[in-house]
Structure formats: structure tokens, C-alpha cells
Design a protein around this motif. Structure first.
Motif, PDB file in Angstrom:
ATOM      1  N   PHE A   1      28.285  25.757  20.108  1.00 42.02           N
ATOM      2  CA  PHE A   1      28.782  25.843  18.730  1.00 42.02           C
ATOM      3  C   PHE A   1      27.650  25.752  17.714  1.00 42.02           C
ATOM      4  O   PHE A   1      27.730  26.327  16.638  1.00 42.02           O
ATOM      5  CB  PHE A   1      29.797  24.727  18.449  1.00 42.02           C
ATOM      6  N   SER A   2      26.589  25.029  18.051  1.00 40.36           N
ATOM      7  CA  SER A   2      25.494  24.828  17.098  1.00 40.36           C
ATOM      8  C   SER A   2      24.368  25.852  17.233  1.00 40.36           C
ATOM      9  O   SER A   2      23.410  25.813  16.463  1.00 40.36           O
ATOM     10  CB  SER A   2      24.922  23.413  17.257  1.00 40.36           C
ATOM     11  N   ALA A   3      24.493  26.763  18.184  1.00 38.18           N
ATOM     12  CA  ALA A   3      23.453  27.783  18.377  1.00 38.18           C
ATOM     13  C   ALA A   3      23.445  28.755  17.199  1.00 38.18           C
ATOM     14  O   ALA A   3      24.448  28.907  16.490  1.00 38.18           O
ATOM     15  CB  ALA A   3      23.707  28.542  19.670  1.00 38.18           C
ATOM     16  N   PRO A   4      22.328  29.419  16.980  1.00 43.34           N
ATOM     17  CA  PRO A   4      22.274  30.420  15.908  1.00 43.34           C
ATOM     18  C   PRO A   4      23.336  31.509  16.111  1.00 43.34           C
ATOM     19  O   PRO A   4      23.676  31.853  17.244  1.00 43.34           O
ATOM     20  CB  PRO A   4      20.866  31.008  16.032  1.00 43.34           C
TER      21      PRO A   4
ATOM     22  N   PRO B   1      42.403  30.869  15.769  1.00 46.00           N
ATOM     23  CA  PRO B   1      41.417  30.557  16.800  1.00 46.00           C
ATOM     24  C   PRO B   1      42.005  30.036  18.111  1.00 46.00           C
ATOM     25  O   PRO B   1      41.300  29.957  19.116  1.00 46.00           O
ATOM     26  CB  PRO B   1      40.515  29.510  16.149  1.00 46.00           C
ATOM     27  N   ASN B   2      43.275  29.704  18.115  1.00 45.96           N
ATOM     28  CA  ASN B   2      43.936  29.220  19.321  1.00 45.96           C
ATOM     29  C   ASN B   2      45.341  29.808  19.396  1.00 45.96           C
ATOM     30  O   ASN B   2      45.943  30.118  18.370  1.00 45.96           O
ATOM     31  CB  ASN B   2      44.039  27.688  19.302  1.00 45.96           C
TER      32      ASN B   2
ATOM     33  N   GLN C   1      35.838  26.475  17.568  1.00 48.55           N
ATOM     34  CA  GLN C   1      35.827  25.219  16.830  1.00 48.55           C
ATOM     35  C   GLN C   1      35.227  25.507  15.460  1.00 48.55           C
ATOM     36  O   GLN C   1      34.072  25.924  15.363  1.00 48.55           O
ATOM     37  CB  GLN C   1      34.995  24.186  17.574  1.00 48.55           C
ATOM     38  N   TRP C   2      35.998  25.256  14.421  1.00 51.08           N
ATOM     39  CA  TRP C   2      35.552  25.614  13.078  1.00 51.08           C
ATOM     40  C   TRP C   2      35.348  24.358  12.245  1.00 51.08           C
ATOM     41  O   TRP C   2      36.243  23.528  12.114  1.00 51.08           O
ATOM     42  CB  TRP C   2      36.548  26.582  12.434  1.00 51.08           C
TER      43      TRP C   2
END
Length: 188
Positions: free
Chosen positions: A83-86, A146-147, A176-177
Motif C-alpha cells: 500500500f505504501s509503495a510508489p 473497493p470491496n 485500502q484507502w
């Protein structure tokens, strides 16, 4: 001996065309009609048999924009690996095939190659869709949120299985937003 770019592109196009017809299964039947205006907008990728570009995608969203010529500009974005990747972005052009009820496209990442894109399922309210290919190599289960409910998820997976796919290859795409809503920041 070096091959020219044109020859390489031609060979790639022939291989891509053959790949779309490589299955012993019958061709996938598209839905009878897609109202392109209603289909436009953002779709969250819920699950997929992914391409090599998206095999580690998180927060994957495909956004469609109808162009004046009837083709569809596509913007696919995702975080690659976590989730935190560019964020990565892939842009392509969906060329709607005539006489298919707008349900079959050729998606062009670069000229002259076009990947087959079949809208194989579309809910009546345009909230869930399945995009497939005759080769049964890739598929995308997408929704406007998203779900999806566990009940809907099982139904969608069973629809993919009924299309002739090996569902053991399906990867759930984590969503996950951070803004706490169903709308990813910056996606309309």
C-alpha cells in the motif's frame, strides 16, 4: 543478425494474435450491450489473473474516459508491492470493435499490438463487471467500490470459473484507502 523494429513488432503482433486464439475452449461470449457512457469512470480491481505488470498490485483502479471518436482512454494505477509503495500508472487506448454491442475492445498499450478485452459479465446496475479473454490467460473482476460482499465475491468467482478459467490462479487485489471513503483520492 539484427532484426528491424518493424519486423519485431510484426512478430509480436502475430504472437499476440495467436495467443488470443490458443485455447481449445469456445470463444467467450460478451454481454449483449454495454452503454459506454454508464461504463465510464473508475473501477476497482477486486481480483485478477494478473498480467506481469500488475502481479503485485495494491489499490488497483482502472479508469475509463470516452473520447469523441468513440474509443476509450484507459488509465490504470496501482501501488506496486504494498500500500505504501510508489504509485505506478499505465495508460492505454480501448478501441471498441464495431458490431459487438460495445462489449469487445482491442486495448492498445503501444502500436500496433492490441490485447483482447471482452466484457463477459456486467451487472444490471453497472456496479460489477468481469473482463476476460478467449485465451483464458488474464481476467479482471472489478467493482465500483473497493470491496464486494462475500456473497457477491463467490458469485463472481464462479462466473469466472464458468468462463473456463483456472480459478486457482486468481489473486485478490488488496484495497485500502487512507481517506476513509470508497473513493480513492484523485480518482473520479
Amino acid at each position: 543478425m539484427r532484426m528491424s523494429k518493424t519486423l519485431l513488432a510484426s512478430c509480436g503482433f502475430m504472437l499476440a494474435s495467436m495467443n488470443g486464439c490458443a485455447s481449445d475452449l469456445p470463444p467467450i461470449q460478451p454481454v449483449s450491450h454495454v452503454d459506454l457512457t454508464r461504463f465510464m469512470g473508475s473501477w476497482y480491481v477486486i481480483a485478477t489473473i494478473p498480467t506481469r505488470f500488475e502481479k503485485n498490485a495494491y489499490n488497483a483502479v482502472e479508469t475509463y474516459t470516452l473520447q469523441s471518436d468513440g474509443n476509450v482512454y484507459t488509465a490504470f494505477r496501482f501501488n506496486n508491492g504494498s500500500f505504501s509503495a510508489p504509485e505506478k500508472k499505465i495508460h492505454s487506448l480501448g478501441i471498441v470493435k464495431a458490431n459487438t454491442g460495445n462489449a469487445v475492445w482491442g486495448v492498445q498499450l503501444f502500436w500496433p499490438l492490441r490485447a483482447q478485452y471482452i466484457v463477459a459479465y456486467l451487472s444490471q446496475d453497472y456496479s460489477e463487471t468481469i473482463v476476460a479473454r478467449d485465451a483464458r490467460d488474464y481476467t479482471w473482476i472489478m467493482a465500483r467500490t473497493p470491496n464486494v460482499s462475500p456473497h457477491d465475491y463467490v458469485i463472481l468467482i464462479n462466473k469466472v470459473k464458468a468462463l473456463g478459467y483456472d480459478i486457482s490462479k486468481i489473486r485478490n487485489v488488496p484495497q485500502q484507502w487512507s481517506n476513509g471513503s470508497d473513493d480513492p483520492v484523485g480518482v473520479k
